[in-house]
Design a protein around this motif. Sequence first.
Motif, PDB file in Angstrom:
ATOM      1  N   SER A  53       0.653  -1.161   0.049  1.00 13.52           N
ATOM      2  CA  SER A  53       0.020  -0.209   0.023  1.00 13.52           C
ATOM      3  C   SER A  53       0.779   1.281  -0.152  1.00 13.52           C
ATOM      4  O   SER A  53       1.975   1.175   0.758  1.00 13.52           O
ATOM      5  N   ARG A  54       0.434   2.338  -0.668  1.00 15.96           N
ATOM      6  CA  ARG A  54       1.068   3.597  -0.383  1.00 15.96           C
ATOM      7  C   ARG A  54       1.087   4.094   0.663  1.00 15.96           C
ATOM      8  O   ARG A  54       2.307   4.882   1.123  1.00 15.96           O
ATOM      9  N   LYS A  55       0.455   3.591   1.888  1.00 11.98           N
ATOM     10  CA  LYS A  55       0.536   4.318   3.271  1.00 11.98           C
ATOM     11  C   LYS A  55       1.890   3.765   3.667  1.00 11.98           C
ATOM     12  O   LYS A  55       2.579   4.300   4.588  1.00 11.98           O
ATOM     13  N   TYR A  56       2.296   2.523   3.113  1.00 12.67           N
ATOM     14  CA  TYR A  56       3.534   2.122   3.626  1.00 12.67           C
ATOM     15  C   TYR A  56       4.905   2.349   2.728  1.00 12.67           C
ATOM     16  O   TYR A  56       5.915   1.671   3.198  1.00 12.67           O
ATOM     17  N   ALA A  57       4.584   2.771   1.928  1.00 15.15           N
ATOM     18  CA  ALA A  57       5.718   3.258   0.749  1.00 15.15           C
ATOM     19  C   ALA A  57       6.367   4.794   1.000  1.00 15.15           C
ATOM     20  O   ALA A  57       5.873   5.363   1.975  1.00 15.15           O
ATOM     21  N   SER A  58       7.698   4.767   0.590  1.00 13.92           N
ATOM     22  CA  SER A  58       8.505   5.892   0.914  1.00 13.92           C
ATOM     23  C   SER A  58       8.727   6.539  -0.489  1.00 13.92           C
ATOM     24  O   SER A  58       9.301   5.752  -1.598  1.00 13.92           O
ATOM     25  N   GLU A  59       8.568   7.772  -0.429  1.00 19.39           N
ATOM     26  CA  GLU A  59       8.915   8.539  -1.891  1.00 19.39           C
ATOM     27  C   GLU A  59      10.475   8.461  -2.429  1.00 19.39           C
ATOM     28  O   GLU A  59      10.734   8.593  -3.449  1.00 19.39           O
ATOM     29  N   SER A  60      11.338   8.361  -1.363  1.00 18.59           N
ATOM     30  CA  SER A  60      12.780   8.417  -1.514  1.00 18.59           C
ATOM     31  C   SER A  60      13.201   6.820  -1.845  1.00 18.59           C
ATOM     32  O   SER A  60      14.443   6.802  -2.426  1.00 18.59           O
TER      33      SER A  60
ATOM     34  N   ILE B  48       0.128  -2.102  -6.957  1.00 12.72           N
ATOM     35  CA  ILE B  48      -0.028  -3.548  -6.266  1.00 12.72           C
ATOM     36  C   ILE B  48      -1.138  -3.387  -5.369  1.00 12.72           C
ATOM     37  O   ILE B  48      -2.002  -4.215  -5.063  1.00 12.72           O
ATOM     38  N   GLU B  49      -1.380  -2.098  -4.817  1.00  9.87           N
ATOM     39  CA  GLU B  49      -2.565  -1.949  -3.921  1.00  9.87           C
ATOM     40  C   GLU B  49      -3.829  -2.165  -4.574  1.00  9.87           C
ATOM     41  O   GLU B  49      -4.767  -2.818  -4.095  1.00  9.87           O
ATOM     42  N   ALA B  50      -3.800  -1.556  -5.942  1.00  8.47           N
ATOM     43  CA  ALA B  50      -5.123  -1.893  -6.687  1.00  8.47           C
ATOM     44  C   ALA B  50      -5.334  -3.033  -7.001  1.00  8.47           C
ATOM     45  O   ALA B  50      -6.260  -3.823  -7.262  1.00  8.47           O
TER      46      ALA B  50
END
Length: 416
Positions: free
Chosen positions: A262-269, A293-295
Amino acid sequence: MKKVLTGIDIGSDLIKIVVTEVYENHFYTLAATNVHTSGVKKGLITDSLAVIDSLKEGLKEIKEMLGIQITKAIITIPSNDRELSITSGEAEIMGEEQTVTATDILACLQDATTHKVSDDRELVTVIPIAFHIDDAKDGVKNPIGMTGSMLSAKVVIGTVPRENITPIMNIMKQAGIEVVDYVFGETGDYYAARTKELDSKVGAIINIGYDTMKVAVYNKGIMIKNEIVETGARTVDQDMMYMYKINRKTARKIRKEFAVASRKYASESEKITVTNKFGEEVTIDQMELASVIEARLLDLLSLAKKQINILTNREISYIIITGGISEMLGFKYVSTMALKDIASVLNMTSMGIRNNIFSSAFGITQYLNDKLSLRGKDYSMVNDVESNELVTPEKKTTTITNESIINKVFGYFFDK
């Protein structure tokens, strides 16, 4: 002698092997491994030689861990085209002073299955719903020690087409494994999650495999409905292969070592650079990948939820999700988005296999122990010599015949 049980689960992407020791009804993992395989598609064998090679590789790894060669196992059987039916049996109580013994239980279960399976199918499971003594209305799970004149039982029997089992049995023979028993992987998943609370409820378990997603509904611990959905974790890899023009091996490595659910657990860096199929370097952004992946996971879980609704109109008390992809960081968050608070991710707590890819292989050893206990059997898959070698520290550092498969399984449990 140590009580050692081995479970083998052959999946479309991985073969999982778990060796457990049972001590005071607790399970301790002695060794576990998983090896990649080809030759299995949607749960069914398509290339026996490829599967044999992978199985031998896994058994070699287990031998290196334990110092002994594993030669016996309980295995999972694909539930494709399975049939579940409720039947009943009875037997006169022959124990001393008309006390129910394991022998009476075996006779009752045997009566429940006699002439109930057609010639083109094989019996896989015989799960007692309840036993009754004489005309008693209230049933019990284990009647050993009770007294009466007649023992009766209502059971759920599960069968599959014979062609589902024969290739796997041949593979085991070629790999040097004697199959002690076999069972549906879905039954193993339940036993891996099993608690006293679950044994009293109606719920579902979703196992997201590589090629397929198994959805099963359980009533008081007994599988009553199931369906195999022909999609799975492979779709996540395919999304990455399409987006970044990478091969499957690279996609699998990214999924296991870099991606989050999920994006909630991802890092932009967080970014990695890989080489695509054209020899070009491609930079992959974790946040962008997490969106894809979330989708995909939401689609898979939504599909599973629809399947549960098709399988039963009963109120569901729990939904447990297992399978290797459920180990991804953030998967629990996505499962709650899709299935609300009723959903949970299986938590494998046994030392050595704290990964959900092993849920079926581990759970079937628990199922076998439960089955043996009810039938009054004390059994280990290793002999005294092997048991002594198993516990020696220096050791740790260093067929299908014309007899029917069902007779072999029943011969072990009913005739000995």
